[in-house]
Design an enzyme around this catalytic site. Structure first.
Site, PDB file in Angstrom:
ATOM      1  N   ARG A  46      39.445  58.218  32.427  1.00  0.00           N
ATOM      2  CA  ARG A  46      38.858  56.957  31.946  1.00  0.00           C
ATOM      3  C   ARG A  46      39.947  56.132  31.263  1.00  0.00           C
ATOM      4  NH1 ARG A  46      36.365  55.027  27.177  1.00  0.00           N
ATOM      5  NH2 ARG A  46      34.539  53.694  27.551  1.00  0.00           N
TER       6      ARG A  46
ATOM      7  N   LYS B 188      44.237  55.445  22.643  1.00  0.00           N
ATOM      8  CA  LYS B 188      43.588  55.956  21.438  1.00  0.00           C
ATOM      9  C   LYS B 188      44.606  56.262  20.335  1.00  0.00           C
ATOM     10  CE  LYS B 188      39.255  57.636  23.372  1.00  0.00           C
ATOM     11  NZ  LYS B 188      38.363  58.800  23.617  1.00  0.00           N
TER      12      LYS B 188
END
Length: 259
Positions: free
Chosen positions: A238, A204
């Site tokens: 995740r 991210k």
């Protein structure tokens, strides 16, 4: 939890697994590498992403869920906010719902209650179209915790047992760089709810912006984040890079066994 984005526009791997055969081989590889949960998504939730129709999302995710359920002995998560997709996915073999909107879409709460599977509630300020437009908090940790307290109450009022819930603080969803790292540092605050915590920070912008790395150069930062999250008590990590994360967590687990 290994990520399968069956989309053309996801921030990291958009288009890589949009075709059925590509997605199936990706599932096979992640299971072989140690993924215990496969998270299937058919709609990008990256900043600025546009919504897709129910029909299109179903066309993308249901074949992959059916394939995974038939071929592998792993849990399957459906990454969606749409009640129609939740229902079809669970009927196709999905074992849990992963909702970035925390069951706030019309009909989602009632549908999730009727399906009787675990549900991950994620915090997001705003929506994917606007969430990164200068997000502001008085205290991000307290406000995320207050959000979960409210959503848990709504879920219980709808007939969803508390033990079915999983919490995700939503790294990168309506948060600045400082917000994200404060949340990561203060992750144990969420353990006060006595519910499992899911963390997704793989590749991210909180990694890229801190290190000055493009998406395909964020492995080291993602692994560092996964390790910190696990040390802070996260139950589900995740990730895009399953085998590397699996190795990092295995080394951590082996070391912790001697403490």
């Amino acid at each position: 939890m290994g990520i399968v984005n069956v989309t053309p526009d996801s921030f990291s791997d958009g288009g890589d697994y949009a075709q059925f055969e590509q997605a199936c081989r990706h599932v096979d590889n992640m299971v072989k590498q140690g993924a215990l949960i496969i998270d299937v998504g058919g709609e990008s939730t990256r900043p600025g992403a546009t919504e897709v129709s129910v029909e299109q999302e179903l066309e993308r995710v249901i074949p992959i869920i059916e394939y995974t359920a038939k071929t592998h002995n792993v849990w399957i998560s459906i990454d969606t906010s749409k009640p129609q997709v939740m229902e079809a996915a669970v009927n196709a073999g999905a074992n849990m719902i992963n909702d970035v909107r925390a069951l706030q879409a019309p009909g989602a709460l009632a549908m999730a209650a009727s399906l009787d599977v675990p549900i991950c509630l994620m915090h997001m300020q705003g929506d994917p179209q606007t969430m990164q437009n200068a997000p502001i908090y008085d205290d991000v940790v307290d406000e995320v915790a207050a959000f979960f307290e409210l959503r848990i109450a709504y879920c219980e009022a709808a007939g969803i047992k508390r033990e079915r819930l999983i919490l995700d603080p939503g790294f990168g969803f309506g948060k600045t760089l400082a917000h994200n790292y404060r949340l990561l540092a203060m992750l144990p605050k969420l353990h006060e709810f006595h519910l499992p915590v899911l963390v997704g920070l793989s590749r991210k912008s909180m990694i890229g912006n801190l290190l000055g790395r493009d998406t395909d150069q964020r492995l080291a930062g993602s692994l560092a984040g996964a390790l910190i999250a696990a040390q802070q008590g996260a139950h589900i990590i995740r990730v895009h890079d399953v085998v590397e994360t699996h190795d990092v967590l295995k080394v951590m687990s082996e070391t912790m066994a001697y403490l």
